[in-house]
Design a protein around this motif. Structure first.
Motif, PDB file in Angstrom:
ATOM      1  N   LYS A 119     -42.036 117.856  28.371  1.00 46.71           N
ATOM      2  CA  LYS A 119     -41.006 117.039  29.032  1.00 46.71           C
ATOM      3  C   LYS A 119     -41.211 115.581  28.634  1.00 46.71           C
ATOM      4  O   LYS A 119     -41.686 114.768  29.416  1.00 46.71           O
ATOM      5  CB  LYS A 119     -41.129 117.222  30.556  1.00 46.71           C
ATOM      6  CG  LYS A 119     -40.025 116.571  31.351  1.00 46.71           C
ATOM      7  CD  LYS A 119     -38.712 117.306  31.217  1.00 46.71           C
ATOM      8  CE  LYS A 119     -37.599 116.560  31.929  1.00 46.71           C
ATOM      9  NZ  LYS A 119     -36.284 117.145  31.665  1.00 46.71           N
ATOM     10  N   SER A 122     -37.240 110.175  28.158  1.00 50.83           N
ATOM     11  CA  SER A 122     -36.222 109.684  27.220  1.00 50.83           C
ATOM     12  C   SER A 122     -36.534 108.244  26.834  1.00 50.83           C
ATOM     13  O   SER A 122     -36.885 107.428  27.683  1.00 50.83           O
ATOM     14  CB  SER A 122     -34.835 109.783  27.851  1.00 50.83           C
ATOM     15  OG  SER A 122     -34.816 109.085  29.067  1.00 50.83           O
ATOM     16  N   TRP A 170     -39.725 103.286  28.134  1.00 46.57           N
ATOM     17  CA  TRP A 170     -39.477 104.673  28.554  1.00 46.57           C
ATOM     18  C   TRP A 170     -39.143 104.777  30.042  1.00 46.57           C
ATOM     19  O   TRP A 170     -39.056 105.870  30.571  1.00 46.57           O
ATOM     20  CB  TRP A 170     -40.685 105.560  28.229  1.00 46.57           C
ATOM     21  CG  TRP A 170     -40.800 105.863  26.770  1.00 46.57           C
ATOM     22  CD1 TRP A 170     -40.238 106.915  26.102  1.00 46.57           C
ATOM     23  CD2 TRP A 170     -41.517 105.111  25.781  1.00 46.57           C
ATOM     24  NE1 TRP A 170     -40.564 106.857  24.762  1.00 46.57           N
ATOM     25  CE2 TRP A 170     -41.346 105.762  24.534  1.00 46.57           C
ATOM     26  CE3 TRP A 170     -42.290 103.937  25.822  1.00 46.57           C
ATOM     27  CZ2 TRP A 170     -41.910 105.284  23.360  1.00 46.57           C
ATOM     28  CZ3 TRP A 170     -42.859 103.465  24.648  1.00 46.57           C
ATOM     29  CH2 TRP A 170     -42.663 104.130  23.426  1.00 46.57           C
ATOM     30  N   ASP A 375     -35.882 115.063  37.936  1.00 47.76           N
ATOM     31  CA  ASP A 375     -35.326 115.752  36.762  1.00 47.76           C
ATOM     32  C   ASP A 375     -34.313 116.812  37.193  1.00 47.76           C
ATOM     33  O   ASP A 375     -33.277 116.995  36.553  1.00 47.76           O
ATOM     34  CB  ASP A 375     -36.439 116.431  35.956  1.00 47.76           C
ATOM     35  CG  ASP A 375     -37.326 115.415  35.233  1.00 47.76           C
ATOM     36  OD1 ASP A 375     -36.853 114.289  34.996  1.00 47.76           O
ATOM     37  OD2 ASP A 375     -38.485 115.754  34.937  1.00 47.76           O
TER      38      ASP A 375
END
Length: 524
Positions: A119, A122, A170, A375
């Protein structure tokens, strides 16, 4: 335990400190043909898991080879002259105080690398991400292993830049402002801290932390000790973070990616409290005695303030962010650590060190869980998560709900789990503070801190009720429960939380002799 020669122990400790740096440099190089994996991104993330895994293995072997019969003795020591003109040496070593923190750091970084493999947050390229995490690991491990004041400062500063970029590149919403706030607060604190470290080194004639601790402040006048404690204490207090120097922390945690939050709470905050124990208590005891009541007062204000902030964020309609709430809970938990240190007693300092480890395990787990929740739901806003009377995690994702409830009750200090012992010992230390400290004042501090434990229980149970409970409607979609990689990353933290709660002697047996020796100035 296993019998390992001193030279092998020295090599292991050197590998633990330098290995992540070499791994960071290698992460920026093209992947060798045999390790490319399906994509270059996958290859570099696999590299991160491998390097952190090797460092964790080295830390475990170091812990197994550690002489547990003499935990107060510095072991695996390396002492090489580095800058002779200034008397600065590359001096490394571990004792019962630093060993648990080394293993905790290696474990959390490995679990973060493992989690990121599946994971990845992004943002820009994974190459830079892996390299930054490894530099961060190296700086943190070095902080707990070096025994020279200037090296300590360099290691202490080394973590700032990678954490800044992890948040700024990030992170989530507001990441730029949060990253700037983090770097400005910690840099300003560090400048003052450097002046205090230089003052001690110049006046004592050495930067060697072992020699300074053995001298126990006898070579420093009281006025020098007071100035040094004030200067160094400010730098350490910012990193801890102590109220009112804590305001960078909630923003940094809220904006940071999941693994950034885990490392920030689980590892970086410990560097400040470790500095209090390793440097200020043994090197400047008279200065610490002067400031101990003020440190204790600010600690208990932090405990109550952090808890009230959490209660405010947890109430219905407050639009409270769950990551922000856990960040404020850290201010309260670290208040117990500072209270234990301020008592200047073996009981209190052992409690502080225990609470440090417990906080790293429990809050690391909490940030992992909230990251997973964000998430799945797309938000960490508590009101959004608890719409229609409750998110009903118990019904929609029972394992995730169960783990969140477990981490919450561990955080509130339930007996039988790791969070209990550190807070209890810190309160015991405040009940009978060191000679020369006002017992009535510390009894007041103890009472306020004990009240803080009730507030902690209140906000944690509100969070569990709002997120885990509630009716599950027919139209409510199911949530993905715990994935295999999440289970692998979270299980060690949950297991160690139970183990430390049921068998506190495993940790206290390491720290107590080292603390006794430290407070006695090496006379024991």
């Amino acid at each position: 335990m296993i019998d390992i020669s001193e030279s092998v122990m020295q090599l292991l400790l050197a590998l633990i400190v330098v290995g992540p740096l070499l791994g960071a440099a290698a992460a920026l190089l093209p992947a060798p043909p045999g390790l490319k994996g399906k994509t270059p991104d996958q290859a570099v993330l696999r590299h991160g898991v491998t390097v952190t895994g090797v460092i964790l293995l080295a830390a475990i072997v170091l812990a197994l080879g550690f002489d547990h019969d003499h935990p107060s003795k510095m072991q695996a020591t390396t002492d090489i002259s580095w800058i002779p003109a200034l008397g600065i040496r590359i001096h490394l070593g571990v004792d019962g105080i630093s060993l648990p923190l080394l293993v905790l750091t290696a474990l959390l970084t490995f679990l973060c690398a493992l989690y990121s493999y599946f994971k990845m947050p992004s943002g820009p390229s994974p190459k830079a991400f892996v390299a930054l995490v490894l530099v961060l690991e190296s700086g943190t491990l070095a902080t707990f292993a070096v025994l020279d004041l200037i090296l300590f400062f360099l290691a202490f500063e080394m973590v700032l830049i990678p954490m800044y970029f992890l948040i700024a590149r990030w992170g989530g919403a507001g990441r730029q402002a949060a990253a700037w706030k983090f770097i400005l607060f910690t840099l300003l604190g560090s400048v003052v801290m450097l002046l205090g470290l230089l003052l001690i080194g110049v006046k004592a004639g050495t930067f060697d932390m072992v020699a300074l601790a053995t001298d126990n402040g006898r070579g420093l006048t009281t006025s020098v000790q007071v100035i040094a404690v004030l200067a160094i204490g400010i730098g350490l207090a910012v990193k801890t973070p102590m109220w009112p120097l804590h305001s960078w922390l909630p923003d940094a945690h809220t904006a940071a990616p999941t693994v950034g939050s885990v490392l920030l709470a689980g590892v970086l905050l410990k560097m400040g409290t470790y500095g209090f124990v390793r440097i200020l208590l043994p090197v400047a005891p008279d200065g610490m005695r002067t400031f101990a009541p003020y440190l204790a007062a600010l600690a208990v204000i932090g405990i109550v303030y952090g808890s009230l902030a959490c209660l405010n964020l947890a109430r219905q309609g407050a639009k409270g962010d769950l990551k922000r709430l856990i960040a404020y809970s850290s201010v309260g938990h670290m208040g117990f650590v500072l209270l234990g240190i301020a008592t200047m007693t073996p009981t209190g300092v052992n409690g502080a060190l225990f609470a440090n480890i417990a906080h790293g395990l429990i809050t690391g787990l909490l940030f992992f869980l909230v990251g997973a929740l964000k998430d799945r739901a797309g938000t960490s806003d508590l009101d959004t998560l608890a719409e229609q009377g409750g998110m009903a995690l118990y019904g929609r994702a029972p394992r995730l709900g169960g783990l969140l409830a477990f981490a919450a009750v561990a955080s509130l200090g339930l007996p039988g789990l790791a969070g209990f012992w550190g807070e209890m010992l810190a309160l015991f230390g405040a009940f009978e503070p060191a000679d020369g400290l006002s017992r009535p004042a510390f009894l007041v501090f103890m009472s306020i801190a004990a009240f803080g434990t009730l507030l902690t229980a209140a906000y944690m149970l509100i969070v569990v009720r709002r997120v885990c409970m509630g009716p599950r409607g027919h139209e409510t979609p199911a949530l993905a429960d715990v994935h295999g990689y999440e289970f692998a990353a979270w299980t060690p933290l949950a297991a160690l939380t139970v183990l430390a709660g049921l068998w506190p002697a495993a940790l206290l047996g390491l720290t107590d002799p080292a603390v006794q020796k430290l407070l006695a100035g090496g006379l024991k």
